[in-house]
Design a protein around this motif. Structure first.
Motif, PDB file in Angstrom:
ATOM      1  N   CYS A  17     -33.381  36.294  19.102  1.00 32.39           N
ATOM      2  CA  CYS A  17     -33.265  37.385  18.147  1.00 32.39           C
ATOM      3  C   CYS A  17     -32.092  38.287  18.501  1.00 32.39           C
ATOM      4  CB  CYS A  17     -34.569  38.187  18.064  1.00 32.39           C
ATOM      5  SG  CYS A  17     -35.148  38.834  19.623  1.00 32.39           S
ATOM      6  N   THR A  18     -31.692  39.102  17.531  1.00 30.06           N
ATOM      7  CA  THR A  18     -30.634  40.078  17.743  1.00 30.06           C
ATOM      8  C   THR A  18     -31.236  41.470  17.700  1.00 30.06           C
ATOM      9  OG1 THR A  18     -30.136  40.163  15.376  1.00 30.06           O
ATOM     10  CG2 THR A  18     -28.856  38.617  16.724  1.00 30.06           C
ATOM     11  N   VAL A  19     -30.593  42.377  18.441  1.00 29.21           N
ATOM     12  CA  VAL A  19     -31.015  43.776  18.483  1.00 29.21           C
ATOM     13  C   VAL A  19     -29.872  44.610  17.915  1.00 29.21           C
ATOM     14  CG1 VAL A  19     -31.795  45.651  19.959  1.00 29.21           C
ATOM     15  CG2 VAL A  19     -32.376  43.288  20.542  1.00 29.21           C
ATOM     16  N   SER A  20     -30.163  45.449  16.944  1.00 33.60           N
ATOM     17  CA  SER A  20     -29.106  46.231  16.315  1.00 33.60           C
ATOM     18  C   SER A  20     -29.560  47.666  16.083  1.00 33.60           C
ATOM     19  CB  SER A  20     -28.695  45.592  14.978  1.00 33.60           C
ATOM     20  OG  SER A  20     -29.796  45.572  14.079  1.00 33.60           O
ATOM     21  N   ILE A  65     -24.873  47.926  13.828  1.00 29.01           N
ATOM     22  CA  ILE A  65     -24.106  47.376  14.953  1.00 29.01           C
ATOM     23  C   ILE A  65     -25.041  46.547  15.829  1.00 29.01           C
ATOM     24  CG2 ILE A  65     -22.674  47.881  16.974  1.00 29.01           C
ATOM     25  CD1 ILE A  65     -21.355  48.663  14.365  1.00 29.01           C
ATOM     26  N   VAL A  66     -24.677  45.289  16.063  1.00 23.07           N
ATOM     27  CA  VAL A  66     -25.475  44.429  16.947  1.00 23.07           C
ATOM     28  C   VAL A  66     -25.251  44.859  18.387  1.00 23.07           C
ATOM     29  CG1 VAL A  66     -25.844  42.089  17.782  1.00 23.07           C
ATOM     30  CG2 VAL A  66     -25.440  42.488  15.357  1.00 23.07           C
ATOM     31  N   MET A  67     -26.346  45.142  19.065  1.00 22.62           N
ATOM     32  CA  MET A  67     -26.269  45.619  20.440  1.00 22.62           C
ATOM     33  C   MET A  67     -26.449  44.496  21.451  1.00 22.62           C
ATOM     34  SD  MET A  67     -26.003  48.780  19.557  1.00 22.62           S
ATOM     35  CE  MET A  67     -26.126  49.647  21.107  1.00 22.62           C
ATOM     36  N   ASN A  68     -27.253  43.503  21.090  1.00 22.13           N
ATOM     37  CA  ASN A  68     -27.571  42.478  22.076  1.00 22.13           C
ATOM     38  C   ASN A  68     -28.189  41.262  21.405  1.00 22.13           C
ATOM     39  OD1 ASN A  68     -27.685  41.334  24.590  1.00 22.13           O
ATOM     40  ND2 ASN A  68     -29.140  42.785  25.455  1.00 22.13           N
ATOM     41  N   TYR A  69     -28.270  40.222  22.191  1.00 18.81           N
ATOM     42  CA  TYR A  69     -28.878  38.943  21.802  1.00 18.81           C
ATOM     43  C   TYR A  69     -29.981  38.672  22.811  1.00 18.81           C
ATOM     44  CZ  TYR A  69     -29.117  33.813  22.307  1.00 18.81           C
ATOM     45  OH  TYR A  69     -29.533  32.518  22.459  1.00 18.81           O
ATOM     46  N   VAL A  70     -31.186  38.353  22.328  1.00 20.33           N
ATOM     47  CA  VAL A  70     -32.333  38.142  23.219  1.00 20.33           C
ATOM     48  C   VAL A  70     -32.859  36.722  23.030  1.00 20.33           C
ATOM     49  CG1 VAL A  70     -34.614  38.962  23.919  1.00 20.33           C
ATOM     50  CG2 VAL A  70     -32.930  40.587  23.004  1.00 20.33           C
ATOM     51  N   PRO A  71     -32.702  35.852  24.033  1.00 26.84           N
ATOM     52  CA  PRO A  71     -33.185  34.470  23.906  1.00 26.84           C
ATOM     53  C   PRO A  71     -34.654  34.345  24.294  1.00 26.84           C
ATOM     54  CG  PRO A  71     -32.032  34.723  25.978  1.00 26.84           C
ATOM     55  CD  PRO A  71     -31.972  36.065  25.294  1.00 26.84           C
ATOM     56  N   ALA A  72     -35.194  33.154  24.125  1.00 28.64           N
ATOM     57  CA  ALA A  72     -36.582  32.879  24.524  1.00 28.64           C
ATOM     58  C   ALA A  72     -36.752  33.171  26.009  1.00 28.64           C
ATOM     59  CB  ALA A  72     -36.931  31.427  24.222  1.00 28.64           C
ATOM     60  N   ILE A 103     -20.577  39.963  19.238  1.00 31.44           N
ATOM     61  CA  ILE A 103     -21.890  39.364  19.493  1.00 31.44           C
ATOM     62  C   ILE A 103     -22.450  38.785  18.199  1.00 31.44           C
ATOM     63  CG2 ILE A 103     -24.292  39.846  20.115  1.00 31.44           C
ATOM     64  CD1 ILE A 103     -23.252  41.897  22.126  1.00 31.44           C
ATOM     65  N   GLN A 104     -22.368  39.577  17.111  1.00 33.23           N
ATOM     66  CA  GLN A 104     -22.872  39.106  15.818  1.00 33.23           C
ATOM     67  C   GLN A 104     -22.138  37.847  15.380  1.00 33.23           C
ATOM     68  OE1 GLN A 104     -25.416  40.170  14.080  1.00 33.23           O
ATOM     69  NE2 GLN A 104     -25.100  38.820  12.330  1.00 33.23           N
ATOM     70  N   PHE A 105     -20.831  37.815  15.550  1.00 31.67           N
ATOM     71  CA  PHE A 105     -20.020  36.649  15.183  1.00 31.67           C
ATOM     72  C   PHE A 105     -20.471  35.407  15.943  1.00 31.67           C
ATOM     73  CE2 PHE A 105     -16.303  34.091  16.578  1.00 31.67           C
ATOM     74  CZ  PHE A 105     -15.990  33.493  15.370  1.00 31.67           C
ATOM     75  N   LEU A 106     -20.657  35.525  17.251  1.00 34.10           N
ATOM     76  CA  LEU A 106     -21.040  34.365  18.054  1.00 34.10           C
ATOM     77  C   LEU A 106     -22.458  33.906  17.739  1.00 34.10           C
ATOM     78  CD1 LEU A 106     -19.432  35.281  21.488  1.00 34.10           C
ATOM     79  CD2 LEU A 106     -18.652  33.581  19.842  1.00 34.10           C
ATOM     80  N   VAL A 107     -23.334  34.848  17.436  1.00 35.32           N
ATOM     81  CA  VAL A 107     -24.695  34.483  17.036  1.00 35.32           C
ATOM     82  C   VAL A 107     -24.647  33.656  15.752  1.00 35.32           C
ATOM     83  CG1 VAL A 107     -26.853  35.400  16.107  1.00 35.32           C
ATOM     84  CG2 VAL A 107     -25.900  36.365  18.187  1.00 35.32           C
ATOM     85  N   GLN A 108     -23.863  34.104  14.773  1.00 34.66           N
ATOM     86  CA  GLN A 108     -23.774  33.399  13.494  1.00 34.66           C
ATOM     87  C   GLN A 108     -23.169  32.009  13.651  1.00 34.66           C
ATOM     88  OE1 GLN A 108     -21.470  36.149  11.167  1.00 34.66           O
ATOM     89  NE2 GLN A 108     -23.267  37.282  10.467  1.00 34.66           N
ATOM     90  N   ARG A 122     -15.822  26.704  28.349  1.00 30.39           N
ATOM     91  CA  ARG A 122     -17.165  26.351  27.885  1.00 30.39           C
ATOM     92  C   ARG A 122     -18.139  27.270  28.594  1.00 30.39           C
ATOM     93  NH1 ARG A 122     -18.831  22.662  24.607  1.00 30.39           N
ATOM     94  NH2 ARG A 122     -17.434  21.074  23.815  1.00 30.39           N
ATOM     95  N   VAL A 123     -18.967  27.968  27.817  1.00 31.25           N
ATOM     96  CA  VAL A 123     -19.885  28.940  28.391  1.00 31.25           C
ATOM     97  C   VAL A 123     -21.237  28.855  27.703  1.00 31.25           C
ATOM     98  CG1 VAL A 123     -18.098  30.583  29.058  1.00 31.25           C
ATOM     99  CG2 VAL A 123     -19.120  30.736  26.786  1.00 31.25           C
ATOM    100  N   HIS A 124     -22.270  29.268  28.423  1.00 33.07           N
ATOM    101  CA  HIS A 124     -23.561  29.504  27.782  1.00 33.07           C
ATOM    102  C   HIS A 124     -23.455  30.848  27.073  1.00 33.07           C
ATOM    103  CE1 HIS A 124     -27.794  30.319  27.122  1.00 33.07           C
ATOM    104  NE2 HIS A 124     -28.062  29.075  27.448  1.00 33.07           N
ATOM    105  N   PRO A 125     -23.956  30.964  25.846  1.00 29.08           N
ATOM    106  CA  PRO A 125     -23.836  32.231  25.119  1.00 29.08           C
ATOM    107  C   PRO A 125     -24.318  33.438  25.904  1.00 29.08           C
ATOM    108  CG  PRO A 125     -24.612  30.536  23.652  1.00 29.08           C
ATOM    109  CD  PRO A 125     -24.586  29.930  25.026  1.00 29.08           C
ATOM    110  N   GLU A 126     -25.379  33.278  26.699  1.00 30.91           N
ATOM    111  CA  GLU A 126     -25.876  34.416  27.468  1.00 30.91           C
ATOM    112  C   GLU A 126     -24.822  34.946  28.426  1.00 30.91           C
ATOM    113  OE1 GLU A 126     -30.055  34.340  28.901  1.00 30.91           O
ATOM    114  OE2 GLU A 126     -30.160  32.429  27.859  1.00 30.91           O
ATOM    115  N   GLN A 127     -23.950  34.055  28.907  1.00 29.67           N
ATOM    116  CA  GLN A 127     -22.873  34.504  29.782  1.00 29.67           C
ATOM    117  C   GLN A 127     -21.888  35.366  29.007  1.00 29.67           C
ATOM    118  OE1 GLN A 127     -21.884  30.353  30.883  1.00 29.67           O
ATOM    119  NE2 GLN A 127     -22.049  31.023  33.003  1.00 29.67           N
ATOM    120  N   PHE A 128     -21.682  35.006  27.760  1.00 27.40           N
ATOM    121  CA  PHE A 128     -20.718  35.753  26.962  1.00 27.40           C
ATOM    122  C   PHE A 128     -21.314  37.058  26.450  1.00 27.40           C
ATOM    123  CE2 PHE A 128     -17.369  36.534  23.946  1.00 27.40           C
ATOM    124  CZ  PHE A 128     -16.266  35.946  24.550  1.00 27.40           C
ATOM    125  N   PHE A 129     -22.620  37.064  26.227  1.00 32.16           N
ATOM    126  CA  PHE A 129     -23.280  38.291  25.780  1.00 32.16           C
ATOM    127  C   PHE A 129     -23.641  39.132  27.001  1.00 32.16           C
ATOM    128  CE2 PHE A 129     -25.223  35.337  22.394  1.00 32.16           C
ATOM    129  CZ  PHE A 129     -24.081  35.419  21.624  1.00 32.16           C
TER     130      PHE A 129
END
Length: 802
Positions: free
Chosen positions: A523-526, A534-541, A614-619, A787-794
């Motif tokens: 999910c995303t937190v905004s 404004i997207v503040m963060n990305y929260v994975p499982a 963050i929003q761009f990479l999530v999409q 090449r990165v895991h998204p969590e590394q980029f967020f």
């Protein structure tokens, strides 16, 4: 004069046809009665050109008729030919309207007047002869069809397709190529279809290829130059004018006819099937039922049944076709202990709650697709952070789960009947703990694909898995040391909640009534800052959201949305506060999180472009990716070394398109596989050619791929394409001196121009077998490709403000 036969077979579907073939092969007096003018009416009515699956792949075929994966027309042609070659006594246009009598003296009425007698009767009439109709006035108008043969017969029409299953989706998408199509879905989603068809209909709706009216059901159909199709919708009555209606509503057992034969059903449920013996004999001695009406809907299963029932009628012993495979799996002391496969299966259903709700057929299918392991005490089953997602049940022995990697001797122990591995199965993420055998064990390892199928089709399996998974996820991510009694109190209020992609979990300003532990998805937190979201963060499982409002006794400080289809465990406020009261370290951890969140919020409010990124990479797939290829265009010199290196390491076919793909600021996402945690491409692969390594790479087994293109269609990011093997590449000297072949950098063009050999799917495999890692990254001269895991980029923070 009435004709008499040893066995009369009613229905020429795969089961009945196979039974007749075996009877002819055995020189047994028989007759095959088919009410239409062709074999296998159900398959005959499949959509033209449909690829027919020969699943289960592992199950051997023992019918005298051939059957393998193929196109509908080819399969029917083969059966027509073999029926004649075997000398099957086949009667077309012979509808059986009544069956009376007893074993040794049955009388069958054909077409309401002719008589046939037989010692035994095999009923193989299936379900498709009793198709569900709309159930409204006007349902029999000739422009309302309950089957579709060839979608290409219709053009420039407005066509309504009623239904939400696989057949309805396949028909609707095929018809939409040259017609206006409107789907009618009684529910709010497509919940009954295969994942591949779900992705297909989702894409089609997103692209505007067709329309769908949800929560709508027909009330009447009025004739006229065009049909007037009246619907009851969530917003009131609606009328759709159309040229044709295709209603794909499934089928029911032809109960009235079956009961008139004396066969009993176990309940009045319209979906119930007759109860049969292990030899497929009904409560009427001498009257057998095989195929879909017996609960064996797959073609290969029905064909095997047809062979077996003729053997039983002749008094021959005939073990199920899968028996040798199961004996091989369980050979040794285990099989010796229980004496037989049926005895072993009975004990398994008694011991293992996950299996107790399965029919014997379902259990046999699961075991065929599973592996049996017998690790010795001390042996490792899987390791923490492995990227595997199979499911394990314990039939005998004990395993230990290491909760804390720094203290491997501290274990949660599980014994016979329990299971583990469900967190990797459900979340698609790395294993959260190391599991070892603490004594000699018998373990059943089942693939994710098979378990997901069971969870979706057998409610009891889902209930058992969910109950255990919720407790273990609370222990793993929130309260590892909670006592059993306190955990029971928390579980009383815990609920599993599901959210669609982009659905709001809670809004900024809502009262804080509980905490959501993200079980699957992300999910995303905004927040609204300066009038903008404004997207503040990305929260994975594996993480939770919503705790700040409870600790600070304040409204929600942010909006949380599901980035993709997400499941979360909801813990009510009282239950979560109880956890914090019992676990001071949890309260301290949350206070530290809140401090970090406040700092992050202040930072993001000053730099909103970070939230936009963050929003761009999530999409673009970060919401479900395990690995993404990113290119910093400020450093990229457009040399295309990345593409060339990819082609050189993959037989001349590049899996990468550098130029394609979107860009935000200087960050470019090229067309390259995201290696999703729950890969869309794996959802509907007939030969099971797509696999995921323990490190997370999704790859295609080129020897198994049949080139059907399902994975290409199911990938939402367009990173899989179908390609022919390129021509053999000559050496550099041959090219320089004689101009043979293609020069450097021309491999990509050559691979698309070549049309020799078998077409197959190709995609990035992360250079999994190449030392040094991804060739595209290693070949970049400026370091622009990473090449990165998204969590590394967020990496602003790993938790979210609420």
């Amino acid at each position: 004069m009435t004709e008499h036969f040893r066995v009369a077979i009613v229905g020429s579907g795969p089961g009945g046809m196979s039974a007749a073939g075996r009877a002819a092969q055995s020189k047994l007096s028989h007759v095959l009665l088919e009410k239409t003018d062709h074999l296998s009416d159900t398959i005959y009515k499949y959509q033209k050109g449909k690829l027919v699956m020969a699943t289960p792949d592992i199950l051997p075929l023992r019918s005298p008729m051939d059957f393998k994966l193929g196109i509908r027309e080819d399969i029917l042609g083969t059966w027509d030919k073999q029926t004649k070659e075997l000398g099957v006594n086949l009667r077309y246009n012979a509808e059986v309207t009544k069956i009376t009598g007893r074993k040794g003296a049955f009388e069958l009425t054909v077409n309401g007047k002719d008589k046939v007698t037989a010692e035994y009767v095999v009923l193989a009439i299936g379900l498709q002869g009793n198709l569900r109709k709309l159930g409204v006035p006007g349902e029999n108008d000739p422009r309302i069809q309950y089957q579709l043969d060839d979608p290409d017969e219709y053009a420039e029409e407005t066509i309504v397709v009623v239904g939400a299953g696989d057949a309805a989706i396949e028909n609707a998408v095929a018809l939409a190529k040259q017609n206006k199509v409107i789907m009618i879905n009684r529910s709010a989603e497509f919940a009954r279809c295969k994942q591949g068809n779900l992705d297909l209909i989702t894409k089609s709706l997103e692209k505007g290829v067709l329309e769908c009216m949800y929560k709508s059901s027909p009330t009447k159909v009025e004739a006229g130059p065009r049909l007037k199709f009246t619907l009851k919708t969530a917003d009131g009555e609606a009328v759709v004018e159309c040229d044709r209606v295709i209603a794909r509503l499934g089928a029911l057992a032809p109960r009235a006819f079956v009961e008139s034969c004396g066969i009993q059903f176990p309940s009045k449920d319209p979906t119930a099937l007759p109860e049969l013996s292990a030899h497929y004999e009904s409560n009427v001695p001498g009257l057998y039922v095989i195929g879909a009406l017996a609960g064996y809907p797959l073609i290969k299963q029905a064909m095997n049944q047809g062979y077996e029932v003729v053997e039983f009628i002749q008094g021959n012993e005939c073990e199920p076709a899968d028996e040798p495979l199961l004996k091989e799996k369980f050979k040794g002391a285990l099989l010796d202990r229980y004496g037989s496969i049926p005895g072993l299966l009975a004990e398994m259903q008694k011991t293992v709650p996950v299996f107790s709700g399965l029919t014997t057929l379902q259990l046999r299918e699961v075991l065929l697709e599973s592996n049996v392991h017998t690790p010795k005490g001390g042996g490792e089953i899987f390791h923490r952070n492995d990227y595997s997602n199979t499911f394990y049940t314990i039939f005998a022995g004990e395993v230990g789960i290491e909760i804390d990697p720094d203290h491997p001797d501290e274990m949660v122990r599980l014994g016979p009947g329990e299971f583990f591995g469900e967190m990797g199965l459900l979340a698609g993420r790395r294993r959260s703990a190391t599991v070892r055998a603490t004594q000699d064990c018998v373990l059943i390892e089942t693939s994710r694909r098979e378990m997901i199928k069971l969870i979706k089709s057998v409610p009891k399996v889902r209930d058992v898995v969910d109950a255990a998974a919720i407790e273990r996820q609370i222990r793993s991510y929130i309260a590892p040391n909670l006592s059993k009694d306190d955990m029971a109190a928390v579980l009383e209020s815990a609920k599993l909640r599901s959210f669609k992609a982009n659905e709001v979990i809670f809004n900024e300003g809502d009262p804080g009534d509980g905490v959501f532990l993200i079980r699957t998805g992300s999910c995303t937190v905004s927040r609204r800052i300066g009038g903008r979201e404004i997207v503040m963060n990305y929260v994975p499982a594996g993480h939770y959201v919503g705790e700040m409002a409870l600790v600070r006794d304040m409204p929600r400080a942010a909006t949380v949305k599901a980035a993709i289809e997400t499941e979360a465990v909801w813990l009510d406020g009282a239950g979560f506060r109880m956890l914090m009261d019992h676990l001071p370290q949890l309260r301290s951890q949350i206070e530290r999180r809140i401090g970090a969140i406040i700092t992050q919020t202040e930072d993001i409010s000053q730099r909103p472009e970070a939230g936009n990124l963050i929003q761009f990479l999530v999409q673009e797939g970060g919401k479900e990716a395990a690995d993404m290829l990113l290119i910093d265009e400020a450093l990229c010199v457009r040399c295309d070394n990345c593409e060339k290196a990819c082609a050189e390491t993959h037989g001349g076919i590049s899996r990468l398109d550098r130029e394609a793909g979107p860009t935000y600021a200087t960050i470019h996402v090229p067309t390259s596989c995201r290696h999703c945690e729950h890969p869309h491409c794996m959802a509907d692969c007939p030969p099971d050619a797509l696999h995921k390594t323990k490190d997370g790479e999704v790859f295609i087994d080129e020897q198994t791929c049949i080139g059907c293109g399902n994975c290409e269609r199911n990938c939402p990011y367009g990173v899989i394409h179908m390609a022919y093997d390129p021509p053999k590449k000559p050496g550099l000297l041959s090219w320089l001196l004689f101009g043979f072949g293609h020069g450097p950098g021309e491999d990509k063009i050559a691979s698309h121009a070549s049309h020799e050999g078998k077409k197959r799917a190709v995609k990035c495999d992360m250079c999994k077998d190449i030392e040094g890692g991804a060739a595209c990254v290693r070949s970049c001269p400026t370091g622009a490709a990473i090449r990165v895991h998204p969590e590394q980029f967020f990496a602003l923070t790993t938790h979210s403000p609420q």
